[in-house]
Design a protein around this motif. Structure first.
Motif, mmCIF file in Angstrom:
data_model
loop_
_atom_site.group_PDB
_atom_site.id
_atom_site.type_symbol
_atom_site.label_atom_id
_atom_site.label_comp_id
_atom_site.label_asym_id
_atom_site.label_seq_id
_atom_site.Cartn_x
_atom_site.Cartn_y
_atom_site.Cartn_z
ATOM 1 N N THR A 244 0.804 -1.225 0.000
ATOM 2 C CA THR A 244 0.000 0.000 0.000
ATOM 3 C C THR A 244 0.837 1.276 0.000
ATOM 4 O OG1 THR A 244 -0.140 0.123 2.426
ATOM 5 C CG2 THR A 244 -1.775 -1.228 1.288
ATOM 6 N N ILE A 245 2.149 1.152 0.242
ATOM 7 C CA ILE A 245 2.972 2.363 0.356
ATOM 8 C C ILE A 245 4.168 2.340 -0.583
ATOM 9 C CG2 ILE A 245 2.326 2.939 2.731
ATOM 10 C CD1 ILE A 245 4.881 1.475 3.635
ATOM 11 N N ARG A 246 4.195 1.431 -1.536
ATOM 12 C CA ARG A 246 5.348 1.339 -2.432
ATOM 13 C C ARG A 246 5.605 2.646 -3.169
ATOM 14 N NH1 ARG A 246 4.689 -4.061 -5.979
ATOM 15 N NH2 ARG A 246 2.731 -2.974 -6.429
ATOM 16 N N ARG A 247 4.573 3.242 -3.681
ATOM 17 C CA ARG A 247 4.755 4.477 -4.442
ATOM 18 C C ARG A 247 5.249 5.612 -3.542
ATOM 19 N NH1 ARG A 247 0.489 7.021 -8.815
ATOM 20 N NH2 ARG A 247 1.741 8.836 -9.389
ATOM 21 N N GLU A 248 4.661 5.719 -2.374
ATOM 22 C CA GLU A 248 5.062 6.788 -1.450
ATOM 23 C C GLU A 248 6.505 6.627 -0.996
ATOM 24 O OE1 GLU A 248 0.676 6.609 -1.486
ATOM 25 O OE2 GLU A 248 2.255 5.105 -1.273
ATOM 26 N N LEU A 249 6.942 5.380 -0.828
ATOM 27 C CA LEU A 249 8.337 5.140 -0.443
ATOM 28 C C LEU A 249 9.284 5.514 -1.578
ATOM 29 C CD1 LEU A 249 8.050 1.691 1.401
ATOM 30 C CD2 LEU A 249 8.328 3.946 2.437
ATOM 31 N N LEU A 250 8.913 5.129 -2.795
ATOM 32 C CA LEU A 250 9.758 5.455 -3.946
ATOM 33 C C LEU A 250 9.875 6.959 -4.164
ATOM 34 C CD1 LEU A 250 8.618 2.733 -6.520
ATOM 35 C CD2 LEU A 250 10.861 2.924 -5.449
ATOM 36 N N GLU A 251 8.783 7.662 -3.923
ATOM 37 C CA GLU A 251 8.768 9.110 -4.129
ATOM 38 C C GLU A 251 9.300 9.871 -2.918
ATOM 39 O OE1 GLU A 251 4.744 9.985 -5.150
ATOM 40 O OE2 GLU A 251 4.899 9.106 -7.163
ATOM 41 N N GLY A 252 9.637 9.155 -1.848
ATOM 42 C CA GLY A 252 10.192 9.795 -0.673
ATOM 43 C C GLY A 252 9.189 10.551 0.177
ATOM 44 N N ARG A 253 7.914 10.272 -0.007
ATOM 45 C CA ARG A 253 6.897 10.956 0.797
ATOM 46 C C ARG A 253 6.714 10.309 2.160
ATOM 47 N NH1 ARG A 253 1.742 10.785 -2.041
ATOM 48 N NH2 ARG A 253 2.553 9.310 -3.569
ATOM 49 N N LEU A 254 7.075 9.031 2.250
ATOM 50 C CA LEU A 254 7.028 8.304 3.514
ATOM 51 C C LEU A 254 8.337 7.541 3.687
ATOM 52 C CD1 LEU A 254 3.417 6.776 3.355
ATOM 53 C CD2 LEU A 254 4.127 8.818 4.606
ATOM 54 N N LEU A 255 8.636 7.164 4.931
ATOM 55 C CA LEU A 255 9.829 6.375 5.229
ATOM 56 C C LEU A 255 9.428 5.131 5.991
ATOM 57 C CD1 LEU A 255 12.287 9.150 6.500
ATOM 58 C CD2 LEU A 255 12.220 8.121 4.220
ATOM 59 N N ASP A 256 10.087 4.005 5.679
ATOM 60 C CA ASP A 256 9.923 2.827 6.532
ATOM 61 C C ASP A 256 11.171 2.710 7.407
ATOM 62 O OD1 ASP A 256 11.448 0.090 5.127
ATOM 63 O OD2 ASP A 256 11.308 1.972 4.012
ATOM 64 N N VAL A 257 10.955 2.451 8.673
ATOM 65 C CA VAL A 257 12.018 2.473 9.674
ATOM 66 C C VAL A 257 12.107 1.112 10.348
ATOM 67 C CG1 VAL A 257 12.792 3.545 11.827
ATOM 68 C CG2 VAL A 257 11.706 4.940 10.050
ATOM 69 N N ASP A 258 13.319 0.629 10.566
ATOM 70 C CA ASP A 258 13.508 -0.614 11.314
ATOM 71 C C ASP A 258 13.024 -0.433 12.747
ATOM 72 O OD1 ASP A 258 14.597 -1.963 9.177
ATOM 73 O OD2 ASP A 258 16.648 -1.373 9.671
ATOM 74 N N PHE A 259 12.382 -1.475 13.263
ATOM 75 C CA PHE A 259 11.890 -1.431 14.640
ATOM 76 C C PHE A 259 12.517 -2.614 15.381
ATOM 77 C CE2 PHE A 259 8.189 0.488 17.022
ATOM 78 C CZ PHE A 259 8.556 -0.023 18.257
ATOM 79 N N PRO A 260 13.687 -2.423 15.978
ATOM 80 C CA PRO A 260 14.388 -3.522 16.653
ATOM 81 C C PRO A 260 13.551 -4.158 17.757
ATOM 82 C CG PRO A 260 15.813 -1.603 16.424
ATOM 83 C CD PRO A 260 14.442 -1.147 16.062
ATOM 84 N N GLY A 261 13.588 -5.472 17.804
ATOM 85 C CA GLY A 261 12.895 -6.195 18.868
ATOM 86 C C GLY A 261 11.435 -6.455 18.611
ATOM 87 N N LEU A 262 10.886 -5.872 17.562
ATOM 88 C CA LEU A 262 9.465 -6.052 17.260
ATOM 89 C C LEU A 262 9.304 -7.041 16.107
ATOM 90 C CD1 LEU A 262 6.704 -4.860 18.227
ATOM 91 C CD2 LEU A 262 6.810 -3.369 16.221
ATOM 92 N N SER A 263 8.469 -8.042 16.311
ATOM 93 C CA SER A 263 8.200 -9.027 15.277
ATOM 94 C C SER A 263 7.035 -8.523 14.418
ATOM 95 C CB SER A 263 7.850 -10.377 15.908
ATOM 96 O OG SER A 263 7.522 -11.321 14.917
ATOM 97 N N LEU A 264 7.367 -8.025 13.234
ATOM 98 C CA LEU A 264 6.335 -7.450 12.374
ATOM 99 C C LEU A 264 5.547 -8.559 11.668
ATOM 100 C CD1 LEU A 264 8.230 -4.407 10.847
ATOM 101 C CD2 LEU A 264 6.479 -4.397 12.625
ATOM 102 N N PRO A 265 4.246 -8.392 11.551
ATOM 103 C CA PRO A 265 3.396 -9.441 10.970
ATOM 104 C C PRO A 265 3.361 -9.373 9.450
ATOM 105 C CG PRO A 265 2.043 -7.600 11.654
ATOM 106 C CD PRO A 265 3.464 -7.249 12.050
ATOM 107 N N LEU A 266 2.596 -10.285 8.875
ATOM 108 C CA LEU A 266 2.296 -10.271 7.452
ATOM 109 C C LEU A 266 0.825 -9.908 7.285
ATOM 110 C CD1 LEU A 266 4.052 -13.578 6.332
ATOM 111 C CD2 LEU A 266 4.841 -11.246 5.859
ATOM 112 N N ALA A 267 0.554 -9.020 6.349
ATOM 113 C CA ALA A 267 -0.838 -8.704 6.003
ATOM 114 C C ALA A 267 -1.291 -9.728 4.969
ATOM 115 C CB ALA A 267 -0.937 -7.290 5.447
#
Length: 293
Positions: A244-267
């Motif tokens: 849902t955020i691929r375009r925004e990440l490519l265009e630099g409008r949003l950032l994804d940040v590593d979250f150490p210690g957190l087990s991120l799920p799958l949608a």
């Protein structure tokens, strides 16, 4: 008995007013009266009685009402069937799809499916995941694409797509190669956590955050599109499916940040269907090919 008489009867039964019926059907009020009189003569029964400016169904009219609806519905379905046949459609596939899946996944699948199956008419009903399984169970739709796992034993449920969930924050305006690392504690203290934009993964995520002793303020925002807009405007941050955020990440409008210690799920995207639906099976097979599931 003519179909136009039935349409006039049903409209008059709904509006309880001949003038409103004439406006609704774009015919004159005398024509409405003629249709009703002809129908009453055909049935040999008075259908309406007048009280002041309003009309009301007689007992005979009330008894005839469900049959009139059925006849009109049958007439419309017959007309639609012939129109589909004239357009070259041999069968129909009815889909119930969540808004998120309809926006980000369905267009690619549907394009390939339609090119390979031009004789199949596809109807897409976009509804929230909470009601999709019931539409499949009742037979209203042949196949559901939902963000929620199924719960009824008469409906088969399969995972057809898995998308990583990312921790998403507003762009800080700095060059990523020279910017310092992000402080997760500070991010959560300075921003509102926008939650509940997905029906499955939020409760486990929030439980993890509490277990890790993070302090944060939260705001429920039920739609992904609204959540993204809020993040872009610096209102908060969230956990969102990567698709849902691929375009925004490519265009630099949003950032994804590593979250150490957190087990991120799958949608997950779930396909819901009842056995024996051949059109649903073909569509599902194509979807599995595209996503390798």
């Amino acid at each position: 008995m003519e179909t136009k008489w039935l349409h006039t009867f049903l409209s008059a039964a709904k509006t309880e007013n001949f003038r409103k019926t004439s406006e609704l059907l774009f015919i004159s009020q005398p024509t409405v009266s003629v249709h009703i009189k002809l129908l009453e003569a055909y049935l040999g029964c008075k259908l309406f009685e007048k009280q002041g400016r309003h009309i009301f169904l007689t007992e005979g009219g009330q008894r005839f009402l469900p049959y009139a609806k059925e006849m009109v519905d049958l007439d419309e379905r017959g007309f639609e069937t012939i129109q589909r046949y004239k357009q070259g459609f041999e069968t129909t596939l009815k889909l119930a799809v969540s808004p998120l899946i309809a926006t980000y996944s369905l267009p690619y699948i549907l394009r390939d499916y339609l090119s390979e199956n031009p004789n199949v008419e596809v109807e897409v009903k976009v509804v929230e995941s909470e009601v999709i399984e019931e539409l499949v169970l009742s037979g209203v739709c042949d196949l559901g694409l939902s963000r929620m796992n199924g719960k009824f034993k008469d409906v088969t449920c399969q995972v057809v797509q898995e998308d990583p969930v990312l921790f998403v924050v507003p762009h800080d305006g700095m060059d990523l190669e020279t910017a310092p690392g992000f402080d997760i504690d500070q991010l959560l203290q300075d921003n509102i956590l926008l939650t509940q934009n997905h029906p499955e993964y939020w409760e486990p995520l929030l439980e993890q955050l509490r277990h890790l002793n993070y302090t944060f303020r939260s705001m429920m925002v039920s739609q992904v599109e609204v959540t993204k807009r809020f993040i872009e405007q610096g209102i908060g941050l969230s956990f969102l499916p990567r698709l849902t955020i691929r375009r925004e990440l490519l265009e630099g409008r949003l950032l994804d940040v590593d979250f150490p210690g957190l087990s991120l799920p799958l949608a997950k995207t779930y396909a819901l269907y009842k056995r024996g639906k051949s059109e649903a099976s073909l569509f599902l097979h194509r979807m599995k090919q595209l996503y390798g599931t």
